[in-house]
Design an enzyme around this catalytic site. Structure first.
Site, short mmCIF file in Angstrom:
data_model
loop_
_atom_site.label_atom_id
_atom_site.label_comp_id
_atom_site.label_asym_id
_atom_site.label_seq_id
_atom_site.Cartn_x
_atom_site.Cartn_y
_atom_site.Cartn_z
N TYR A 1 0.80 -1.23 0.00
CA TYR A 1 0.00 0.00 0.00
C TYR A 1 0.84 1.29 0.00
O TYR A 1 0.52 2.22 -0.75
CB TYR A 1 -1.03 -0.02 1.15
CG TYR A 1 -2.24 -0.86 0.74
CD1 TYR A 1 -3.32 -0.26 0.11
CD2 TYR A 1 -2.25 -2.23 0.93
CE1 TYR A 1 -4.41 -1.02 -0.31
CE2 TYR A 1 -3.33 -3.00 0.51
CZ TYR A 1 -4.41 -2.39 -0.10
OH TYR A 1 -5.48 -3.15 -0.53
N GLU B 1 -8.92 -7.03 3.86
CA GLU B 1 -8.16 -8.10 3.20
C GLU B 1 -7.55 -9.03 4.25
O GLU B 1 -7.50 -10.25 4.05
CB GLU B 1 -7.13 -7.49 2.24
CG GLU B 1 -7.85 -6.91 1.01
CD GLU B 1 -7.13 -5.82 0.24
OE1 GLU B 1 -5.88 -5.75 0.32
OE2 GLU B 1 -7.81 -5.01 -0.42
N GLN C 1 -7.91 -14.61 -12.89
CA GLN C 1 -8.99 -15.19 -12.09
C GLN C 1 -9.81 -16.14 -12.98
O GLN C 1 -10.07 -15.81 -14.14
CB GLN C 1 -9.91 -14.09 -11.55
CG GLN C 1 -9.31 -13.23 -10.46
CD GLN C 1 -8.30 -12.20 -10.96
OE1 GLN C 1 -8.34 -11.78 -12.10
NE2 GLN C 1 -7.39 -11.78 -10.10
N TYR C 2 -10.19 -17.27 -12.42
CA TYR C 2 -11.09 -18.20 -13.11
C TYR C 2 -12.17 -18.65 -12.14
O TYR C 2 -11.86 -19.11 -11.04
CB TYR C 2 -10.32 -19.41 -13.68
CG TYR C 2 -9.44 -18.99 -14.84
CD1 TYR C 2 -9.98 -18.79 -16.11
CD2 TYR C 2 -8.08 -18.71 -14.66
CE1 TYR C 2 -9.20 -18.34 -17.17
CE2 TYR C 2 -7.28 -18.26 -15.70
CZ TYR C 2 -7.85 -18.08 -16.96
OH TYR C 2 -7.08 -17.62 -18.00
N SER C 3 -13.43 -18.52 -12.56
CA SER C 3 -14.55 -18.95 -11.71
C SER C 3 -14.48 -20.46 -11.51
O SER C 3 -14.10 -21.19 -12.44
CB SER C 3 -15.88 -18.62 -12.39
OG SER C 3 -15.93 -17.25 -12.66
N VAL D 1 -18.50 -18.31 -22.10
CA VAL D 1 -17.83 -18.91 -20.95
C VAL D 1 -18.34 -18.33 -19.62
O VAL D 1 -17.98 -18.81 -18.54
CB VAL D 1 -16.29 -18.81 -21.10
CG1 VAL D 1 -15.80 -17.38 -20.83
CG2 VAL D 1 -15.60 -19.82 -20.22
N THR E 1 -19.53 -20.39 -16.37
CA THR E 1 -18.78 -21.06 -15.29
C THR E 1 -19.30 -20.77 -13.88
O THR E 1 -19.51 -21.72 -13.13
CB THR E 1 -17.26 -20.77 -15.39
OG1 THR E 1 -17.08 -19.36 -15.53
CG2 THR E 1 -16.63 -21.49 -16.58
N PRO E 2 -19.53 -19.52 -13.48
CA PRO E 2 -20.02 -19.33 -12.10
C PRO E 2 -21.44 -19.85 -11.92
O PRO E 2 -21.88 -20.10 -10.79
CB PRO E 2 -19.96 -17.81 -11.89
CG PRO E 2 -19.94 -17.23 -13.24
CD PRO E 2 -19.32 -18.23 -14.17
N PHE F 1 -15.84 -10.47 -16.26
CA PHE F 1 -14.61 -11.27 -16.35
C PHE F 1 -13.42 -10.35 -16.68
O PHE F 1 -12.74 -10.52 -17.69
CB PHE F 1 -14.75 -12.36 -17.42
CG PHE F 1 -15.43 -13.61 -16.93
CD1 PHE F 1 -15.95 -13.71 -15.66
CD2 PHE F 1 -15.52 -14.73 -17.76
CE1 PHE F 1 -16.57 -14.88 -15.21
CE2 PHE F 1 -16.12 -15.90 -17.32
CZ PHE F 1 -16.65 -15.98 -16.05
#
Ligand SMILES: Cc1cc2nc3c(=O)[nH]c(=O)nc-3n(C[C@H](O)[C@H](O)[C@H](O)COP(=O)(O)OP(=O)(O)OC[C@H]3O[C@@H](n4cnc5c(N)ncnc54)[C@H](O)[C@@H]3O)c2cc1C
Ligand code: HEM
Length: 393
Positions: A95, A137, A207-209, A272, A275-276, A387
């Protein structure tokens, strides 16, 4: 707490940011990557080139400055950022680097307006925002580390199964190399995947669901090949890997997930963006309620129609599932031809009380949202996932 003076100064700087436009964020990223090239291992450089990330950060900064005296309105947007950050393991020590380059950028771009007093206010305001992010986080990292099957940072997973689903999409079953349990994900969440293709200069995170319900043992993702020249660093690399290959995963994250509230649900996807929806559908169909579920899916043609057999089987097994398909290019096997038109099935939809989940290209999602709004579905019941860096529809 920020002083009244700081709040006023930061709010008054919003027009300056708006005037400078994305020049601010472009300058900021150029500055940061030349001073801290190691951060190119974290950032998606394709999003940098396409300008999408600059736009997302710019919007976040302008929204923050605008709402600095009423941060509650940013709650949802901040949660989305925190989950995205968690999927890449952004840490407190990052940060001050980002903050330093942000202040440096404003000083360099608008030196006359960025007086020491304005600088002080921005430093204070950034510190507050950073603090909020670091705290949120940290809670996500704690959850990931302390729950059964959880971990911190990257963990090695082996591709135990590679399953083509259609002409462009292949599923990958990912099992931890240590064969231990994996933490539960909420239906709709994604994984951060870190790879270093041989020809790439830096590590890449995407990132991929997760395309199946939690089973405690492995995850499945389903990845579309990118056909554009010079694009598809990670997706095409994943497609090139064989079963037995090892990749690194960050724990599940994401704030787009099924809200279990006993209301009827409509899942809507294109390409695509399926997916989620798949773990959401599995979850809905495995509960004991008799709640209606509708799944609307659009794709180009039969060759690009992933998971068709699975979905047809589900529809045959569960009377409460209504499943409709659209093929844009026509051909056998779809209920409708052309772009998805919700009015064709509107009579079957729970327009008054249902929850609507959408995933697909931004243009598709914007069109569907407009159609739903025109059918009097409240905006609060429409949930969607981009996405890429988030965009308002
Ligand atoms: C929450 C979330 C969930 C996701 N889930 C899935 C999923 O389940 N399945 C899936 O397949 N994908 C999913 N994605 C998308 C995925 O993360 C990747 O973005 C996608 O696979 C493309 O990455 P890549 O490295 O293959 O392509 P990149 O090399 O990153 O290229 C991607 C795009 O960037 C643009 N681009 C690249 N280089 C340039 C350039 N020089 N100039 C201009 N534009 C450029 C192009 O439009 C290109 O198509 C998801 C993304 C998010 C954020
Ligand atoms: C308070 C400061 C910060 C703000 C306001 C902020 C804001 C954002 C926003 C709006 C996004 C896009 C989210 C989306 O996908 O919709 C994002 C993504 C991201 N942020 Fe931050 N961020 C901050 C700090 C940081 C820090 C300290 C790092 C680490 C160096 C970082 C790294 C990233 C990365 C790598 C992405 C994803 C980029 C991509 O996929 O292209 N951010 N951030």
């Amino acid at each position: 707490m920020l002083s009244e003076k700081t709040i006023n100064i930061v709010k008054n700087t919003v027009p300056l940011l708006a005037q400078a436009g994305t020049v601010v964020t472009e300058h900021f990223y150029n500055r940061m990557f030349s001073h801290n090239p190691e951060l190119q291992d974290i950032f998606n450089m394709a999003n940098q080139r396409s300008g999408r990330q600059q736009f997302a950060l710019f919007n976040a900064l302008a929204a923050y400055a605008q709402n600095i005296d009423n941060l509650a309105v940013l709650k949802e947007a901040l949660a989305r950022i925190n989950h995205k950050h968690a999927s890449m393991h952004i840490l407190p020590e990052h940060y001050p680097i980002v903050g330093g380059h942000l202040i440096g950028t404003l000083k360099e771009l608008i030196p006359e307006q960025f007086t020491p007093e304005v600088e002080y206010a921005w430093r204070e305001a950034y510190a507050l925002l950073a603090d909020i992010c670091i705290t949120e986080e940290a809670a996500l990292y704690e959850h990931n580390k302390n729950n059964h099957g959880g971990w911190s940072g990257t963990r090695q997973f082996v591709i135990t199964k590679k399953q083509p689903e259609s002409a462009l999409v292949t599923s990958f079953t990912l099992t931890p190399v240590d064969s231990k349990a994996v933490i539960t994900h909420k239906p709709g969440q994604y994984l951060g995947i870190k790879v270093k293709p041989e020809e790439a200069q830096y590590s890449e995170i995407r990132q991929y669901s997760i395309s199946q319900q939690s089973n405690g043992e492995n995850y499945r993702i389903s990845v579309k090949k990118e056909l554009l020249p010079a694009a598809g660093i990670v997706s095409n690399y994943l497609h090139s890997l064989d079963e037995g290959s090892v990749i690194e995963l960050y724990p599940p994250a994401g704030d787009f997930f099924l809200r279990v509230n006993n209301k009827p649900v409509v899942l809507i996807s294109a390409g695509v963006g399926q997916t989620p929806m798949l773990p959401m559908l599995q979850t809905l169909l495995s509960d004991t309620s008799n709640q209606a579920v509708t799944y609307l899916h659009a794709c180009e043609n039969a060759q690009q129609h992933s998971f068709n057999q699975f979905l047809a089987d589900q529809a045959a097994m569960h009377e409460r599932l209504n499943y409709y398909t659209w093929f844009n290019q026509g051909g056998e096997g779809a209920d409708f031809i052309g772009l998805m038109n919700i009015s064709a099935v509107a009579q079957q939809l729970p327009l008054v009380d249902g929850d609507f989940y959408i995933c697909g290209p931004s243009g598709f999602m914007a069109a569907i949202k407009q159609q739903l709004l025109a059918l009097d579905v409240d905006a609060e019941r429409i949930h969607y996932e981009v996405f890429g860096p988030h965009q308002a529809l």
